[in-house]
Scaffold this active site. Structure first.
Site, PDB file in Angstrom:
ATOM      1  N   SER A 118     -33.010   2.782  26.983  1.00 51.68           N
ATOM      2  CA  SER A 118     -32.866   4.578  27.001  1.00 51.68           C
ATOM      3  C   SER A 118     -32.769   4.583  25.570  1.00 51.68           C
ATOM      4  CB  SER A 118     -32.152   4.958  27.527  1.00 51.68           C
ATOM      5  OG  SER A 118     -31.639   4.658  29.033  1.00 51.68           O
ATOM      6  N   HIS A 139     -40.116   2.893  27.763  1.00 46.09           N
ATOM      7  CA  HIS A 139     -39.254   4.224  28.618  1.00 46.09           C
ATOM      8  C   HIS A 139     -39.434   4.364  29.556  1.00 46.09           C
ATOM      9  CE1 HIS A 139     -35.746   6.652  27.443  1.00 46.09           C
ATOM     10  NE2 HIS A 139     -35.191   6.022  28.630  1.00 46.09           N
ATOM     11  N   GLU A 151     -42.134   6.368  27.700  1.00 47.05           N
ATOM     12  CA  GLU A 151     -41.825   6.987  26.035  1.00 47.05           C
ATOM     13  C   GLU A 151     -42.284   5.542  25.392  1.00 47.05           C
ATOM     14  OE1 GLU A 151     -37.624   7.695  25.033  1.00 47.05           O
ATOM     15  OE2 GLU A 151     -37.697   9.090  23.578  1.00 47.05           O
ATOM     16  N   ASN A 189     -34.106  11.169  25.350  1.00 43.07           N
ATOM     17  CA  ASN A 189     -32.055  11.340  25.139  1.00 43.07           C
ATOM     18  C   ASN A 189     -31.478  11.337  23.653  1.00 43.07           C
ATOM     19  OD1 ASN A 189     -31.860  10.140  27.960  1.00 43.07           O
ATOM     20  ND2 ASN A 189     -32.533   8.077  27.034  1.00 43.07           N
TER      21      ASN A 189
HETATM   22  C1  LIG Z   1     -31.510   8.546  31.099  1.00 45.09           C
HETATM   23  C2  LIG Z   1     -32.573   7.630  30.702  1.00 45.09           C
HETATM   24  O1  LIG Z   1     -33.113   7.214  29.520  1.00 45.09           O
HETATM   25  C3  LIG Z   1     -34.633   8.904  30.750  1.00 45.09           C
HETATM   26  C4  LIG Z   1     -34.049   9.620  32.228  1.00 45.09           C
HETATM   27  O2  LIG Z   1     -34.980   9.220  32.695  1.00 45.09           O
HETATM   28  S1  LIG Z   1     -33.867  11.398  31.709  1.00 45.09           S
HETATM   29  C5  LIG Z   1     -34.052  12.040  33.597  1.00 45.09           C
HETATM   30  C6  LIG Z   1     -35.577  12.261  33.409  1.00 45.09           C
HETATM   31  N1  LIG Z   1     -35.325  13.499  34.953  1.00 45.09           N
HETATM   32  C7  LIG Z   1     -35.251  14.067  35.074  1.00 45.09           C
HETATM   33  O3  LIG Z   1     -34.967  14.754  34.384  1.00 45.09           O
HETATM   34  C8  LIG Z   1     -35.478  14.663  36.922  1.00 45.09           C
HETATM   35  C9  LIG Z   1     -35.584  16.412  37.209  1.00 45.09           C
HETATM   36  N2  LIG Z   1     -35.529  16.190  38.126  1.00 45.09           N
HETATM   37  C10 LIG Z   1     -36.765  16.455  38.648  1.00 45.09           C
HETATM   38  O4  LIG Z   1     -37.629  16.495  38.311  1.00 45.09           O
HETATM   39  C11 LIG Z   1     -36.921  16.105  40.554  1.00 45.09           C
HETATM   40  O5  LIG Z   1     -35.921  17.387  40.248  1.00 45.09           O
HETATM   41  C12 LIG Z   1     -37.077  14.919  40.731  1.00 45.09           C
HETATM   42  C13 LIG Z   1     -38.551  14.534  40.552  1.00 45.09           C
HETATM   43  C14 LIG Z   1     -36.091  13.957  40.616  1.00 45.09           C
HETATM   44  C15 LIG Z   1     -37.311  15.407  42.250  1.00 45.09           C
HETATM   45  O6  LIG Z   1     -38.251  16.359  42.343  1.00 45.09           O
HETATM   46  P1  LIG Z   1     -38.011  16.806  43.735  1.00 45.09           P
HETATM   47  O7  LIG Z   1     -38.999  17.738  44.480  1.00 45.09           O
HETATM   48  O8  LIG Z   1     -36.907  18.383  43.183  1.00 45.09           O
HETATM   49  O9  LIG Z   1     -36.804  17.163  45.432  1.00 45.09           O
HETATM   50  P2  LIG Z   1     -37.085  16.027  46.342  1.00 45.09           P
HETATM   51  O10 LIG Z   1     -37.663  16.954  47.944  1.00 45.09           O
HETATM   52  O11 LIG Z   1     -36.354  15.460  46.250  1.00 45.09           O
HETATM   53  O12 LIG Z   1     -38.136  14.668  45.863  1.00 45.09           O
HETATM   54  C16 LIG Z   1     -39.646  15.551  45.930  1.00 45.09           C
HETATM   55  C17 LIG Z   1     -40.330  13.147  46.548  1.00 45.09           C
HETATM   56  O13 LIG Z   1     -40.350  13.449  45.135  1.00 45.09           O
HETATM   57  C18 LIG Z   1     -40.485  12.405  46.703  1.00 45.09           C
HETATM   58  N3  LIG Z   1     -39.323  11.044  45.666  1.00 45.09           N
HETATM   59  C19 LIG Z   1     -38.042  11.725  45.421  1.00 45.09           C
HETATM   60  N4  LIG Z   1     -37.741  10.483  44.826  1.00 45.09           N
HETATM   61  C20 LIG Z   1     -38.528   9.267  44.438  1.00 45.09           C
HETATM   62  C21 LIG Z   1     -38.030   8.284  44.401  1.00 45.09           C
HETATM   63  N5  LIG Z   1     -36.949   7.797  43.649  1.00 45.09           N
HETATM   64  N6  LIG Z   1     -39.128   7.571  44.882  1.00 45.09           N
HETATM   65  C22 LIG Z   1     -40.514   8.006  45.178  1.00 45.09           C
HETATM   66  N7  LIG Z   1     -40.852   9.561  45.859  1.00 45.09           N
HETATM   67  C23 LIG Z   1     -39.708  10.339  45.395  1.00 45.09           C
HETATM   68  C24 LIG Z   1     -40.169  12.524  47.547  1.00 45.09           C
HETATM   69  O14 LIG Z   1     -41.356  12.530  48.900  1.00 45.09           O
HETATM   70  C25 LIG Z   1     -39.602  13.952  47.670  1.00 45.09           C
HETATM   71  O15 LIG Z   1     -39.845  14.122  48.930  1.00 45.09           O
HETATM   72  P3  LIG Z   1     -39.158  14.023  50.766  1.00 45.09           P
HETATM   73  O16 LIG Z   1     -37.489  13.944  49.627  1.00 45.09           O
HETATM   74  O17 LIG Z   1     -39.166  14.876  51.544  1.00 45.09           O
HETATM   75  O18 LIG Z   1     -39.228  12.940  51.047  1.00 45.09           O
HETATM   76  N1  LIG Z   2     -30.810   5.662  35.027  1.00 47.94           N
HETATM   77  C1  LIG Z   2     -31.730   6.217  34.081  1.00 47.94           C
HETATM   78  O1  LIG Z   2     -31.794   7.207  34.734  1.00 47.94           O
HETATM   79  C2  LIG Z   2     -32.947   5.625  33.746  1.00 47.94           C
HETATM   80  C3  LIG Z   2     -32.056   4.389  32.815  1.00 47.94           C
HETATM   81  N2  LIG Z   2     -32.913   3.713  32.034  1.00 47.94           N
HETATM   82  C4  LIG Z   2     -32.804   2.849  31.423  1.00 47.94           C
HETATM   83  O2  LIG Z   2     -33.327   1.682  32.062  1.00 47.94           O
HETATM   84  C5  LIG Z   2     -31.848  -0.129  32.237  1.00 47.94           C
HETATM   85  C6  LIG Z   2     -31.865   0.232  33.698  1.00 47.94           C
HETATM   86  O3  LIG Z   2     -31.045   1.185  33.679  1.00 47.94           O
HETATM   87  P1  LIG Z   2     -30.435   1.413  35.637  1.00 47.94           P
HETATM   88  O4  LIG Z   2     -31.841   1.359  36.342  1.00 47.94           O
HETATM   89  O5  LIG Z   2     -30.014   2.845  35.298  1.00 47.94           O
HETATM   90  O6  LIG Z   2     -29.298   0.912  35.351  1.00 47.94           O
HETATM   91  P2  LIG Z   2     -28.667  -0.365  37.152  1.00 47.94           P
HETATM   92  O7  LIG Z   2     -27.707  -0.047  36.931  1.00 47.94           O
HETATM   93  O8  LIG Z   2     -28.966   0.805  38.243  1.00 47.94           O
HETATM   94  O9  LIG Z   2     -29.361  -1.408  37.274  1.00 47.94           O
HETATM   95  C7  LIG Z   2     -29.156  -2.469  36.373  1.00 47.94           C
HETATM   96  C8  LIG Z   2     -29.595  -3.671  37.142  1.00 47.94           C
HETATM   97  O10 LIG Z   2     -29.450  -4.917  36.496  1.00 47.94           O
HETATM   98  C9  LIG Z   2     -28.574  -5.240  36.895  1.00 47.94           C
HETATM   99  N3  LIG Z   2     -28.179  -6.411  36.099  1.00 47.94           N
HETATM  100  C10 LIG Z   2     -27.703  -6.761  35.122  1.00 47.94           C
HETATM  101  N4  LIG Z   2     -27.481  -7.630  34.912  1.00 47.94           N
HETATM  102  C11 LIG Z   2     -28.812  -8.807  34.454  1.00 47.94           C
HETATM  103  C12 LIG Z   2     -28.810  -9.534  34.065  1.00 47.94           C
HETATM  104  N5  LIG Z   2     -28.480 -10.353  33.305  1.00 47.94           N
HETATM  105  N6  LIG Z   2     -30.293  -9.575  34.862  1.00 47.94           N
HETATM  106  C13 LIG Z   2     -30.678  -9.004  35.539  1.00 47.94           C
HETATM  107  N7  LIG Z   2     -30.014  -8.041  36.301  1.00 47.94           N
HETATM  108  C14 LIG Z   2     -29.425  -8.167  35.550  1.00 47.94           C
HETATM  109  C15 LIG Z   2     -27.423  -4.778  37.189  1.00 47.94           C
HETATM  110  O11 LIG Z   2     -27.031  -5.947  37.965  1.00 47.94           O
HETATM  111  P3  LIG Z   2     -25.417  -5.023  38.233  1.00 47.94           P
HETATM  112  O12 LIG Z   2     -24.366  -4.183  39.169  1.00 47.94           O
HETATM  113  O13 LIG Z   2     -24.427  -6.014  39.327  1.00 47.94           O
HETATM  114  O14 LIG Z   2     -24.204  -5.846  36.568  1.00 47.94           O
HETATM  115  C16 LIG Z   2     -28.262  -3.752  37.765  1.00 47.94           C
HETATM  116  O15 LIG Z   2     -28.621  -4.258  39.310  1.00 47.94           O
HETATM  117  C17 LIG Z   2     -31.214   0.659  31.144  1.00 47.94           C
HETATM  118  O16 LIG Z   2     -31.129   0.037  30.066  1.00 47.94           O
HETATM  119  C18 LIG Z   2     -31.057   2.145  31.399  1.00 47.94           C
HETATM  120  O17 LIG Z   2     -30.905   2.673  29.913  1.00 47.94           O
HETATM  121  C19 LIG Z   2     -34.302   4.492  31.398  1.00 47.94           C
HETATM  122  C20 LIG Z   2     -34.525   5.609  31.955  1.00 47.94           C
HETATM  123  C21 LIG Z   2     -33.644   5.988  32.616  1.00 47.94           C
END
Ligand SMILES: CC(=O)CC(=O)SCCNC(=O)CCNC(=O)[C@H](O)C(C)(C)COP(=O)(O)OP(=O)(O)OC[C@H]1O[C@@H](n2cnc3c(N)ncnc32)[C@H](O)[C@@H]1OP(=O)(O)O
Ligand SMILES: NC(=O)C1=CN([C@@H]2O[C@H](COP(=O)(O)OP(=O)(O)OC[C@H]3O[C@@H](n4cnc5c(N)ncnc54)[C@H](OP(=O)(O)O)[C@@H]3O)[C@@H](O)[C@H]2O)C=CC1
Length: 290
Positions: A118, A139, A151, A189
């Protein structure tokens, strides 16, 4: 020509990435640290594909075909036939360097490596492999099957050929790309996480309740999820790790993780993945915990 993809980490991002590659017809090797974690990852993929079948996004046949593309294993021995490997393990730089050190000896020279990190420096991660020219930040966003964006981040040594090949790969997945330079937190992020951290500060200072804060952003600015609900989806440990990368990489108190976020992580309240964060997920409906 990329045909077979290795995915490291079967957590929420790793299983989502395996999901989208399998649906697009690629063979996928999904690895984690234990059989149990790999199996959990594959059953999550199966469940998410079934949700898409219910929504007519996928036929039963396409779901079965995609699941047959996925092979689970512990470790990287079988990654020797992968053309591209993406790491999606915990957001911890020391861990990621250790993973690449173990991984590289199993890969043919031409195989490209990516990290789904991330926020962590792609240039630094690439330098811990024998192929910084064939290393990129790729990403994906959470949840991977639903979010359009990926990304792309080049390290200082990433070659043009690698960038072009991975850009083409993303279009084969049907994804849109945004290109970020290699700075802490990249684009998404750098902007999103300080907002989420500010929401935690707003809670910490009792400006509003969990419910009011999320409602405020959901109904006040049309965000699909409130910032605290989104933090629970991302994982509070991942949110705190990203804030620390921003704080160390960019400096400035605005990137300091809120003490309340750190406290939740120390309590093991990591959000959805532990059934408790700013909401309690153990019942039928998520309940605010503050
Ligand atoms: C942290 C990082 O490094 C980077 C990041 O990722 S930042 C985070 C970026 N993500 C966001 O900002 C997400 C913001 N949230 C959303 O866009 C929406 O709430 C959402 C797309 C997550 C869910 O969509 P929604 O329509 O509001 O809710 P929801 O009804 O739960 O989902 C719609 C449908 O999509 C599907 N769905 C939901 N989650 C799913 C998943 N994980 N995988 C596959 N299908 C999925 C399902 O078919 C779901 O319908 P049902 O639950 O009825 O089966
Ligand atoms: N969460 C998010 O919304 C997003 C996350 N990311 C990035 O993606 C990456 C994964 O995030 P996320 O999936 O949320 O993390 P999680 O904690 O959900 O999953 C990480 C997984 O990696 C496993 N793991 C730890 N060490 C090892 C290893 N040596 N070899 C293989 N697997 C290992 C962990 O096991 P254990 O739990 O036992 O340690 C766990 O199952 C991070 O770099 C995060 O920043 C990017 C976009 C969105």
């Amino acid at each position: 020509m990329i045909k077979r993809v290795g995915v490291i980490g079967a957590g929420q991002m790793g299983n989502g990435i395996a999901h989208v590659f399998a649906i697009s017809g690629f063979d996928v090797r999904l690895s984690d640290i234990s059989e149990e974690r790999v199996e959990n990852g594959i059953s999550t993929i199966r469940k998410n594909m079934e949700r898409q079948v219910v929504r007519n996004k996928l036929s039963e046949g396409e779901k079965d075909k995609a699941l047959n593309h996925i092979k689970g294993q512990v470790g990287y021995e079988k990654f020797s036939d992968c053309d591209f490997v993406i790491e999606a393990a915990t957001e911890d730089e020391t861990l990621k360097h250790a993973i690449f050190k173990d991984l590289v000896p199993h890969l043919p020279p031409a195989t490209m490596i990516a990290s789904n990190t991330s926020s962590i420096s792609i240039t630094r991660l690439a330098a811990s492999t024998d192929r910084p020219d064939r290393f990129m930040g790729v990403h994906f966003m959470n949840p991977v099957p639903l979010m359009q964006l990926v990304e792309l981040i080049r390290g200082i040594a990433t070659s043009e050929a690698t960038f072009t090949e991975i850009k083409d790969l993303m279009s084969k997945l049907g994804k849109q790309i945004a290109i970020s330079e290699d700075f802490p937190g990249f684009i998404v992020n750098r902007i999103l996480m300080p907002m989420i951290n500010e929401a935690v500060w707003t809670l910490h200072e009792s400006v509003g309740t969990v419910e009011a804060i999320d409602k405020g952003m959901r109904l006040g600015t049309n965000h699909p999820m409130g910032p605290l609900e989104l933090a629970d989806l991302i994982g509070l440990d991942t949110c705190a790790s990203i804030m620390n990368v921003l704080y160390q990489g960019l400096g400035g108190v605005k990137y300091k993780p809120c003490p309340l976020l750190i406290k939740y992580v120390e309590a093991g309240w990591l959000g959805r993945k532990t059934d408790r964060g700013f909401y309690d997920y153990s019942g039928d409906m998520p309940l605010p915990t503050r």
